[in-house]
Motif scaffolding. Structure first.
Motif, PDB file in Angstrom:
ATOM      1  N   HIS A 133      13.392  23.723  31.275  1.00 27.74           N
ATOM      2  CA  HIS A 133      12.295  22.643  32.797  1.00 27.74           C
ATOM      3  C   HIS A 133      12.476  21.832  32.163  1.00 27.74           C
ATOM      4  O   HIS A 133      12.647  21.073  33.822  1.00 27.74           O
ATOM      5  CB  HIS A 133      11.526  23.414  32.599  1.00 27.74           C
ATOM      6  CG  HIS A 133      10.906  23.592  31.835  1.00 27.74           C
ATOM      7  ND1 HIS A 133      10.795  23.357  29.782  1.00 27.74           N
ATOM      8  CD2 HIS A 133       9.412  23.252  31.463  1.00 27.74           C
ATOM      9  CE1 HIS A 133      10.091  23.258  29.401  1.00 27.74           C
ATOM     10  NE2 HIS A 133       8.042  23.175  30.512  1.00 27.74           N
ATOM     11  N   PHE A 134      13.424  21.211  31.305  1.00 31.89           N
ATOM     12  CA  PHE A 134      13.387  19.203  31.743  1.00 31.89           C
ATOM     13  C   PHE A 134      14.756  18.618  31.592  1.00 31.89           C
ATOM     14  O   PHE A 134      14.684  17.273  31.300  1.00 31.89           O
ATOM     15  CB  PHE A 134      12.065  18.905  30.179  1.00 31.89           C
ATOM     16  CG  PHE A 134      10.654  18.331  30.731  1.00 31.89           C
ATOM     17  CD1 PHE A 134      10.574  18.919  31.770  1.00 31.89           C
ATOM     18  CD2 PHE A 134      10.260  19.475  29.963  1.00 31.89           C
ATOM     19  CE1 PHE A 134       8.624  18.984  32.183  1.00 31.89           C
ATOM     20  CE2 PHE A 134       8.825  19.870  29.846  1.00 31.89           C
ATOM     21  CZ  PHE A 134       8.037  19.340  30.943  1.00 31.89           C
ATOM     22  N   MET A 135      15.561  19.617  32.046  1.00 34.49           N
ATOM     23  CA  MET A 135      16.862  19.120  30.620  1.00 34.49           C
ATOM     24  C   MET A 135      16.939  19.135  32.458  1.00 34.49           C
ATOM     25  O   MET A 135      16.863  19.098  33.276  1.00 34.49           O
ATOM     26  CB  MET A 135      17.648  20.591  31.032  1.00 34.49           C
ATOM     27  CG  MET A 135      17.876  21.321  29.025  1.00 34.49           C
ATOM     28  SD  MET A 135      18.870  21.578  29.586  1.00 34.49           S
ATOM     29  CE  MET A 135      18.410  22.832  27.813  1.00 34.49           C
ATOM     30  N   ALA A 187      24.063  23.321  32.389  1.00 30.59           N
ATOM     31  CA  ALA A 187      24.788  22.455  31.881  1.00 30.59           C
ATOM     32  C   ALA A 187      24.379  22.403  30.710  1.00 30.59           C
ATOM     33  O   ALA A 187      25.784  22.379  29.055  1.00 30.59           O
ATOM     34  CB  ALA A 187      24.922  21.036  32.653  1.00 30.59           C
ATOM     35  N   GLY A 188      23.562  22.228  30.666  1.00 31.00           N
ATOM     36  CA  GLY A 188      22.809  22.071  28.750  1.00 31.00           C
ATOM     37  C   GLY A 188      22.454  23.471  27.589  1.00 31.00           C
ATOM     38  O   GLY A 188      23.177  23.111  27.344  1.00 31.00           O
ATOM     39  N   LEU A 199       9.374  23.776  38.024  1.00 32.19           N
ATOM     40  CA  LEU A 199      10.562  23.577  36.673  1.00 32.19           C
ATOM     41  C   LEU A 199      11.658  25.020  36.668  1.00 32.19           C
ATOM     42  O   LEU A 199      11.079  26.037  36.754  1.00 32.19           O
ATOM     43  CB  LEU A 199       9.680  22.779  35.943  1.00 32.19           C
ATOM     44  CG  LEU A 199       8.906  22.321  36.119  1.00 32.19           C
ATOM     45  CD1 LEU A 199       8.874  21.608  34.526  1.00 32.19           C
ATOM     46  CD2 LEU A 199       9.775  20.897  36.286  1.00 32.19           C
ATOM     47  N   ALA A 200      12.650  24.948  36.559  1.00 31.88           N
ATOM     48  CA  ALA A 200      13.705  25.572  36.141  1.00 31.88           C
ATOM     49  C   ALA A 200      13.292  26.565  34.632  1.00 31.88           C
ATOM     50  O   ALA A 200      12.436  26.030  33.107  1.00 31.88           O
ATOM     51  CB  ALA A 200      14.922  24.903  35.494  1.00 31.88           C
ATOM     52  N   GLY A 201      13.471  27.945  34.812  1.00 36.50           N
ATOM     53  CA  GLY A 201      13.109  28.999  34.110  1.00 36.50           C
ATOM     54  C   GLY A 201      11.848  29.052  34.050  1.00 36.50           C
ATOM     55  O   GLY A 201      10.808  30.227  33.007  1.00 36.50           O
ATOM     56  N   GLY A 248       4.015  13.682  29.672  1.00 43.64           N
ATOM     57  CA  GLY A 248       4.513  15.045  30.423  1.00 43.64           C
ATOM     58  C   GLY A 248       4.195  14.851  31.623  1.00 43.64           C
ATOM     59  O   GLY A 248       3.636  13.234  32.188  1.00 43.64           O
ATOM     60  N   PRO A 249       4.493  15.479  32.602  1.00 45.77           N
ATOM     61  CA  PRO A 249       4.096  15.245  34.204  1.00 45.77           C
ATOM     62  C   PRO A 249       2.663  15.706  34.186  1.00 45.77           C
ATOM     63  O   PRO A 249       2.028  14.760  34.874  1.00 45.77           O
ATOM     64  CB  PRO A 249       4.542  16.359  34.461  1.00 45.77           C
ATOM     65  CG  PRO A 249       6.266  17.616  33.890  1.00 45.77           C
ATOM     66  CD  PRO A 249       5.464  16.251  32.443  1.00 45.77           C
ATOM     67  N   ALA A 250       1.401  16.181  33.056  1.00 46.63           N
ATOM     68  CA  ALA A 250       0.152  16.422  33.567  1.00 46.63           C
ATOM     69  C   ALA A 250      -0.045  14.921  32.746  1.00 46.63           C
ATOM     70  O   ALA A 250      -0.819  14.029  33.443  1.00 46.63           O
ATOM     71  CB  ALA A 250      -0.608  17.447  32.834  1.00 46.63           C
ATOM     72  N   GLY A 251       0.493  14.411  31.962  1.00 42.26           N
ATOM     73  CA  GLY A 251       0.117  13.263  31.515  1.00 42.26           C
ATOM     74  C   GLY A 251       0.348  12.314  32.834  1.00 42.26           C
ATOM     75  O   GLY A 251      -0.177  11.069  33.103  1.00 42.26           O
TER      76      GLY A 251
END
Length: 263
Positions: free
Chosen positions: A117-119, A124-125, A173-175, A219-222
Motif C-alpha cells: 500500500h506504500f509502493m 510494478a512492485g 491505499l492499495a490493497g 507514516g501517514p498517522a504520524g
C-alpha cells in the motif's frame, strides 16, 4: 511520508503488531526450510528476523560460503542502516520494490509485509517481485484492513474523522480493501492466487503507551499528528482516550489481508 525515522520509533509505533504478524504471514506463505527468501520493504526487520529464525541467515550447501537464505531491501536509509546493524552480514540493500537490484529467478519466494500500500506503483512492485522469484516460487503480501476499520490504526483514524471529517486516512491505499490485494497479484501476472485474513492482538498497559508512538512522526498517522497545532493535538488525544474508556490494560486486535500467488 514519515518513514525516514529512527528504527526504534517505528518499532514502538508498529513493531508490536508487525512482529507477531510476521509469524502468521510466514505460515500463510508456506515458507519451508531450504528456501531462499527476499523481504521487500524490510524496514527495521520484523519479517527479516522471523525468516532468519526459521531459515537461518545463509544456506548450507556445497557452494563456498553458501548463499544468502534471507535478503532484505528497503527505500529508507535509516531502516536499512538499522537492519544491517541488527543482522550483521546479511544482505540488506537500499532500493525500491519497483526496481529490485537482483537477477531474475534469484529467490524461491519474495514477501512484502505491510508494504504494497506504500509502493509508488503496486503492480510494478509485485511484477518485480515475481521477476526475481523462480518459476513455481511464491510471491506473497499482506496489508492491514484499513478500509474495513480493523487495522491497528483504526481507533486513531476514527477519532481523527470525528474531529476532522475531511481528513485523508489510509483506507484508500492499495490493497486495503477485501479482495484487492489478490486482484493486484493477479494483474501482476501471478497464478493460483489465494487470500486470507491474518489476526494479531497486542496488549497495552495504558493509554499513554498507545498514544505516544503517534507523536513520533511515523507514516501517514504520524504525519497527521505532527501537522496539528497543540490545541488540536490535545483534542485528538482526548478523543482517542475516550474511545478506550479508561480501561487499563487494554487489547487492540488487528486484521490484515494476505494474498499469495505462484510465479
Amino acid at each position: 511520508m514519515g518513514f525516514e525515522v529512527a528504527a526504534e520509533a517505528y518499532g514502538r509505533f508498529m513493531g508490536r503488531f508487525s512482529e507477531p504478524l510476521a509469524a502468521t504471514f510466514v505460515d500463510f506463505a508456506g515458507i519451508g526450510s531450504g528456501r531462499r527468501v527476499l523481504d521487500v520493504g524490510c524496514g527495521p526487520g520484523a519479517l527479516t528476523a522471523e525468516l532468519i529464525r526459521r531459515l537461518g541467515a545463509t544456506e548450507r550447501g556445497d557452494r563456498p560460503g553458501g548463499r544468502w537464505a534471507v535478503a532484505g531491501i528497503d527505500p529508507s536509509e535509516a531502516f536499512v542502516a538499522a537492519s544491517r546493524v541488527r543482522f550483521p552480514g546479511v544482505d540488506i540493500r537500499l532500493g525500491s520494490a519497483e526496481d529490485l537490484p537482483y537477477g531474475s529467478d534469484s529467490f524461491d519466494c519474495a514477501l512484502a509485509q505491510l508494504v504494497v500500500h506504500f509502493m509508488a506503483d503496486p503492480v510494478a512492485g509485485l511484477r518485480e517481485m515475481a521477476r526475481v522469484t523462480r518459476p513455481g516460487g511464491t510471491v506473497a503480501a499482506c496489508v492491514w484492513d484499513h478500509a474495513g476499520g480493523r487495522g491497528p490504526l483504526s481507533p486513531f483514524w476514527r477519532a481523527v474523522r470525528d474531529l476532522d471529517p475531511g481528513a485523508r486516512d489510509e483506507s484508500q491505499l492499495a490493497g486495503a480493501r477485501q479482495g484487492e490485494l489478490g486482484e493486484l497479484l493477479t494483474v501482476a501476472g501471478l497464478g493460483d492466487v489465494a487470500c486470507a485474513e491474518l489476526t494479531v492482538t497486542t496488549r497495552f498497559a495504558g493509554f499513554d503507551e498507545w498514544w505516544e508512538p503517534y507523536t513520533f512522526g511515523v507514516g501517514p498517522a504520524g504525519d497527521y499528528v505532527r501537522g496539528l497545532d497543540p490545541e488540536r493535538r490535545e483534542a485528538l488525544r482526548d478523543r482517542c482516550a475516550s474511545a478506550f474508556g479508561g480501561r487499563e490494560p487494554f487489547d487492540v486486535t488487528a486484521v490484515a489481508w494476505a494474498a499469495a500467488g505462484r510465479v
